[in-house]
Motif scaffolding. Sequence first.
Motif, PDB file in Angstrom:
ATOM      1  N   PHE A 214       0.830  -1.205   0.000  1.00 31.88           N
ATOM      2  CA  PHE A 214       0.000   0.000   0.000  1.00 31.88           C
ATOM      3  C   PHE A 214       0.865   1.256   0.000  1.00 31.88           C
ATOM      4  CE2 PHE A 214      -2.131   3.466   2.227  1.00 31.88           C
ATOM      5  CZ  PHE A 214      -3.310   3.571   1.494  1.00 31.88           C
ATOM      6  N   LEU A 215       1.875   1.294   0.852  1.00 35.19           N
ATOM      7  CA  LEU A 215       2.755   2.466   0.929  1.00 35.19           C
ATOM      8  C   LEU A 215       3.531   2.667  -0.370  1.00 35.19           C
ATOM      9  CD1 LEU A 215       4.110   2.152   4.590  1.00 35.19           C
ATOM     10  CD2 LEU A 215       2.480   3.841   3.700  1.00 35.19           C
ATOM     11  N   LYS A 216       4.010   1.566  -0.935  1.00 31.92           N
ATOM     12  CA  LYS A 216       4.738   1.680  -2.199  1.00 31.92           C
ATOM     13  C   LYS A 216       3.821   2.134  -3.325  1.00 31.92           C
ATOM     14  CE  LYS A 216       8.399  -1.673  -1.160  1.00 31.92           C
ATOM     15  NZ  LYS A 216       9.015  -2.974  -1.533  1.00 31.92           N
ATOM     16  N   SER A 217       2.599   1.629  -3.334  1.00 29.26           N
ATOM     17  CA  SER A 217       1.633   2.044  -4.350  1.00 29.26           C
ATOM     18  C   SER A 217       1.316   3.532  -4.214  1.00 29.26           C
ATOM     19  CB  SER A 217       0.343   1.227  -4.225  1.00 29.26           C
ATOM     20  OG  SER A 217       0.587  -0.146  -4.442  1.00 29.26           O
ATOM     21  N   ALA A 218       1.120   3.976  -2.980  1.00 33.24           N
ATOM     22  CA  ALA A 218       0.844   5.393  -2.742  1.00 33.24           C
ATOM     23  C   ALA A 218       2.023   6.261  -3.181  1.00 33.24           C
ATOM     24  CB  ALA A 218       0.531   5.631  -1.264  1.00 33.24           C
ATOM     25  N   THR A 219       3.232   5.771  -2.951  1.00 33.18           N
ATOM     26  CA  THR A 219       4.430   6.506  -3.369  1.00 33.18           C
ATOM     27  C   THR A 219       4.494   6.628  -4.892  1.00 33.18           C
ATOM     28  OG1 THR A 219       5.647   5.712  -1.430  1.00 33.18           O
ATOM     29  CG2 THR A 219       6.955   6.569  -3.280  1.00 33.18           C
ATOM     30  N   ILE A 220       4.191   5.530  -5.581  1.00 30.24           N
ATOM     31  CA  ILE A 220       4.167   5.559  -7.051  1.00 30.24           C
ATOM     32  C   ILE A 220       3.150   6.571  -7.538  1.00 30.24           C
ATOM     33  CG2 ILE A 220       3.571   4.213  -9.110  1.00 30.24           C
ATOM     34  CD1 ILE A 220       4.629   1.728  -7.566  1.00 30.24           C
ATOM     35  N   VAL A 221       1.971   6.570  -6.927  1.00 32.00           N
ATOM     36  CA  VAL A 221       0.914   7.495  -7.329  1.00 32.00           C
ATOM     37  C   VAL A 221       1.340   8.935  -7.078  1.00 32.00           C
ATOM     38  CG1 VAL A 221      -1.438   8.274  -6.834  1.00 32.00           C
ATOM     39  CG2 VAL A 221      -0.945   5.828  -7.022  1.00 32.00           C
ATOM     40  N   LEU A 222       1.934   9.206  -5.921  1.00 36.44           N
ATOM     41  CA  LEU A 222       2.370  10.569  -5.589  1.00 36.44           C
ATOM     42  C   LEU A 222       3.400  11.084  -6.588  1.00 36.44           C
ATOM     43  CD1 LEU A 222       2.657  10.340  -1.696  1.00 36.44           C
ATOM     44  CD2 LEU A 222       1.024  11.718  -3.003  1.00 36.44           C
ATOM     45  N   ILE A 223       4.372  10.241  -6.928  1.00 40.30           N
ATOM     46  CA  ILE A 223       5.401  10.663  -7.879  1.00 40.30           C
ATOM     47  C   ILE A 223       4.793  10.864  -9.271  1.00 40.30           C
ATOM     48  CG2 ILE A 223       7.522   9.936  -9.060  1.00 40.30           C
ATOM     49  CD1 ILE A 223       8.338   8.533  -6.466  1.00 40.30           C
ATOM     50  N   CYS A 224       3.894   9.976  -9.659  1.00 43.31           N
ATOM     51  CA  CYS A 224       3.238  10.130 -10.959  1.00 43.31           C
ATOM     52  C   CYS A 224       2.318  11.351 -10.973  1.00 43.31           C
ATOM     53  CB  CYS A 224       2.454   8.868 -11.310  1.00 43.31           C
ATOM     54  SG  CYS A 224       3.500   7.466 -11.783  1.00 43.31           S
ATOM     55  N   ALA A 225       1.735  11.696  -9.828  1.00 38.36           N
ATOM     56  CA  ALA A 225       0.908  12.901  -9.750  1.00 38.36           C
ATOM     57  C   ALA A 225       1.754  14.148  -9.967  1.00 38.36           C
ATOM     58  CB  ALA A 225       0.198  12.963  -8.402  1.00 38.36           C
ATOM     59  N   VAL A 226       2.970  14.140  -9.438  1.00 33.73           N
ATOM     60  CA  VAL A 226       3.897  15.249  -9.696  1.00 33.73           C
ATOM     61  C   VAL A 226       4.243  15.288 -11.188  1.00 33.73           C
ATOM     62  CG1 VAL A 226       6.209  16.161  -9.230  1.00 33.73           C
ATOM     63  CG2 VAL A 226       4.850  15.201  -7.359  1.00 33.73           C
ATOM     64  N   GLY A 227       4.429  14.102 -11.779  1.00 30.44           N
ATOM     65  CA  GLY A 227       4.653  14.023 -13.218  1.00 30.44           C
ATOM     66  C   GLY A 227       3.473  14.568 -13.999  1.00 30.44           C
ATOM     67  N   CYS A 228       2.260  14.336 -13.488  1.00 26.57           N
ATOM     68  CA  CYS A 228       1.049  14.856 -14.122  1.00 26.57           C
ATOM     69  C   CYS A 228       1.032  16.385 -14.083  1.00 26.57           C
ATOM     70  CB  CYS A 228      -0.185  14.291 -13.422  1.00 26.57           C
ATOM     71  SG  CYS A 228      -1.747  14.865 -14.122  1.00 26.57           S
ATOM     72  N   ILE A 229       1.412  16.940 -12.957  1.00 26.16           N
ATOM     73  CA  ILE A 229       1.489  18.401 -12.834  1.00 26.16           C
ATOM     74  C   ILE A 229       2.484  18.957 -13.844  1.00 26.16           C
ATOM     75  CG2 ILE A 229       2.225  20.292 -11.317  1.00 26.16           C
ATOM     76  CD1 ILE A 229       1.101  18.638  -8.969  1.00 26.16           C
ATOM     77  N   ALA A 230       3.649  18.300 -13.935  1.00 26.03           N
ATOM     78  CA  ALA A 230       4.666  18.739 -14.899  1.00 26.03           C
ATOM     79  C   ALA A 230       4.130  18.665 -16.325  1.00 26.03           C
ATOM     80  CB  ALA A 230       5.920  17.875 -14.754  1.00 26.03           C
ATOM     81  N   PHE A 231       3.405  17.598 -16.633  1.00 24.38           N
ATOM     82  CA  PHE A 231       2.839  17.413 -17.968  1.00 24.38           C
ATOM     83  C   PHE A 231       1.853  18.535 -18.296  1.00 24.38           C
ATOM     84  CE2 PHE A 231      -0.578  15.506 -20.621  1.00 24.38           C
ATOM     85  CZ  PHE A 231       0.165  15.214 -21.750  1.00 24.38           C
ATOM     86  N   CYS A 232       0.914  18.798 -17.402  1.00 28.33           N
ATOM     87  CA  CYS A 232      -0.108  19.814 -17.650  1.00 28.33           C
ATOM     88  C   CYS A 232       0.492  21.211 -17.742  1.00 28.33           C
ATOM     89  CB  CYS A 232      -1.170  19.773 -16.554  1.00 28.33           C
ATOM     90  SG  CYS A 232      -2.133  18.242 -16.512  1.00 28.33           S
ATOM     91  N   LEU A 233       1.432  21.527 -16.848  1.00 28.94           N
ATOM     92  CA  LEU A 233       2.073  22.847 -16.872  1.00 28.94           C
ATOM     93  C   LEU A 233       2.907  23.023 -18.131  1.00 28.94           C
ATOM     94  CD1 LEU A 233       3.163  23.356 -13.142  1.00 28.94           C
ATOM     95  CD2 LEU A 233       1.184  24.334 -14.338  1.00 28.94           C
TER      96      LEU A 233
END
Length: 396
Positions: A214-233
């Motif tokens: 669960f913690l590793k999955s949440a970490t993957i999601v958090l990092i990918c969410a930052v990637g999403c922000i970078a993509f949109c910006l």
Amino acid sequence: MKKQDAKKEYLLLLLGSVLTAVLCGGVGALFSYTLKLSNLAFEKFNWLIFLLPIGGILTVLLFNVLGLSGKNIHTVFLDVKNDGETPFLLSIAVFLGTAVTQLLGGSAGKEGAALQIGSGISSPIAHWLGLRRQNHKALLLCGMSAVFSSVFTTPLTALAFGLEIVYISRKFYFKAVLPLFISSFGAYGIARLLGVHPERFSYIPLPKFSASVFLKSATIVLICAVGCIAFCLAIQGVCLLFDKLFKKAYLRITIGGVLIILLTVLVGNTDYNGGGMAVIERVLKTGATVYWAFALKILFTSITNAAGFKGGEIVPALFVGATLGAAVGGLLGVSPIFAAALGMITLFSGSTKCTVAALMLGVELFGLQGAGYFALAAVLSRAVTAKIGLYTHSKN
């Protein structure tokens, strides 16, 4: 409006949703085949990349001749919100423009085009049926969802997407559910009858649940969410930069085409051209990726979009999610294939702000057994990315 008249118009809306399902399902199937052939042609004849600036100029010329200059996915969303009508010619122009983009190696997807094509088909139907205000809006969303469903072969995602993508009112959505259901599933059925093969990845390995997973999955999601922000910006920032530096549309698209050619030659392969579904499928089968793949896709897509080439950004967003997720998963000791799936749902949710649609996408692509992980990705990504997305200024 009298109660009897309201019932009559709602029946007309249901009729319109059936007509929309049939027409959009057929057009969506044709669109899918056209893009498939465009991508196959580019894979076989990579030299087509050198024609990208010419294709861009012809695309701008087509839109100008048809009086569609300035029309895009954001203006379509405004048509829905403000009781506007989407011109039918936009469907034809976007269809052709997207095919040219992918044939010649521009980095663009198909969902933005699908939404515009659907709106352009359903708007004349709504006008012909005499639908007014809320029912007219509903049929525009039916068209958008129908082509989305037939192109992506994900009817549940399309249904949820149509309900989430443009906020109007709770009362509106209660009335729109049935028409959207008819159009989404009807178009999907038509596309399947016409031979469109659905993308499914039910072989994704799911880890046994534990606190560590669960913690590793949440970490993957958090990092990918930052990637999403970078993509949109990046999409928004490069677009603003191009608009400032290159005032003329012909010059802007020519410069963008030349930059994509130079980047393709510099990279030495065509992994970052087109939508990127071949790379996504490869990552989901093997888990293999390079650590900088997501960044290159962001760069290619930002330039293609800012230059004015037609297509969409969601498939490139899924590419970014798959490659970044796989890379992070490998570092954390999690199956890169599973991490890629999480990354895709994260990028879809964060970039579109359609949380339920993101969950449905996970279920339809990867199976119901992973719904808990996909819900985590969809909700957490939506929270982390906040108001940063691809369509946020159009939805508000």
